[in-house]
Design an enzyme around this catalytic site. Structure first.
Site, PDB file in Angstrom:
ATOM      1  N   SER A 128       0.895  -1.343   0.060  1.00  0.00           N
ATOM      2  CA  SER A 128       0.054   0.008  -0.085  1.00  0.00           C
ATOM      3  C   SER A 128       0.759   1.022  -0.001  1.00  0.00           C
ATOM      4  CB  SER A 128      -0.869   0.124   1.172  1.00  0.00           C
ATOM      5  OG  SER A 128      -1.590   1.232   1.430  1.00  0.00           O
ATOM      6  N   TYR A 141      -1.714  -0.698  10.319  1.00  0.00           N
ATOM      7  CA  TYR A 141      -1.834  -0.876   8.857  1.00  0.00           C
ATOM      8  C   TYR A 141      -0.577  -0.528   8.207  1.00  0.00           C
ATOM      9  CZ  TYR A 141      -3.862  -1.112   4.201  1.00  0.00           C
ATOM     10  OH  TYR A 141      -4.128  -1.347   2.852  1.00  0.00           O
TER      11      TYR A 141
END
Length: 271
Positions: A128, A141
């Site tokens: 990501s 995350y």
């Protein structure tokens, strides 16, 4: 024609990648945690829980028995999460580490012997933009996605003598059902993440097209959209500006968290 396995292939970016690989004439095995799922014509489907080493062993056996090996492994399965460090629970940390990081580790470990034996192969790990830039209120995350980037870079060097290439994919927010996987105690941050995902102008298919182009070029770092690229370049080349932006986000979150809440009586009066 390549032999391709995609995890998380039942929805979102995984489904978009499966469809594009099929359209280009490749042999594709779409996998996901569900026992059954629809796959595009030309693709096959198999249940694979990335948290289960036995499922990975079975996937390796299937590829060897049916295809004689594998050319491209796409470790794409993952969940969305996030939260302030003192709000998000350790159970949620354990969950996202096990799926988003260790799920990729298990996939790489399972198929590396196949690639070494073949002296060929391409590992594609979906990380990501959060693996490259690290906004506040996203500790878990950011951490797992940065781990995927680090793992990918390590393997790009480690497996190079065996003819194996590695790519890591780092998109920003795009429209998908990823928000449905958000759990955890920090519901305010979860709601913010959902809004960013659902309001993005980018689609999974647009991201998939750019990912496939990067795979064809055997790029290590695939940044498939402009916002992710700008954020990464800002951090690299304009660090003071990047720091100011991140701290403004944190300050706004502090102000929201510390704002006086209306009393129950006042709320009832407003109604």
């Amino acid at each position: 024609m390549s032999r391709v396995l995609v995890t998380g292939g039942a929805s979102g970016l995984g489904a978009a990648l499966v469809a594009r690989f099929v359209a280009e004439g490749h042999q594709v095995l779409s996998t996901d945690v569900a026992a059954e799922s629809a796959a595009p014509d030309g693709a096959q489907y198999r249940q694979l829980n990335v948290r289960d080493a036995a499922d990975w062993d079975a996937a390796v056996a299937w590829c060897e028995e049916n295809w004689g090996g594998l050319d491209i492994l796409v470790n794409n399965a993952g969940i969305a999460t996030g939260g302030r460090i003192d709000v998000e629970s350790l159970d949620e940390w354990d969950r996202v580490v096990d799926i988003n990081l260790m799920g990729v580790v298990r996939g790489c470990r399972a198929f590396t012997p196949v690639f070494k034996k073949q002296r060929s192969g391409h590992i594609v790990n979906t990380a990501s933009a959060a693996g490259l830039v690290h906004p506040p209120m996203m500790s878990s995350y950011n951490t797992v996605k940065a781990g995927v980037v680090a793992l990918s870079e390590t393997l790009s060097h480690e497996l190079h003598p065996y003819g194996v290439t590695v790519s890591v994919v780092c998109p920003s927010f795009f429209r998908t059902n990823l928000a449905d996987s958000i759990q955890g105690d920090d519901t305010e941050m979860g709601a913010s993440a959902r809004r960013l995902i659902e309001k993005s102008p980018r689609t999974a298919d647009e991201i998939a097209a750019n990912v496939i182009a990067g795979i064809k070029k055997q790029q290590f770092l695939i940044i498939p959209d402009r916002p992710a690229l700008l954020a990464w370049r800002t951090k690299r080349f304009a660090r003071p500006l990047y720091d100011r932006q991140m701290r403004k986000i944190a300050a706004r979150a502090r102000d929201r968290a510390e704002a006086p809440q209306p009393s129950a009586e006042a709320a009832a009066g407003e109604r």
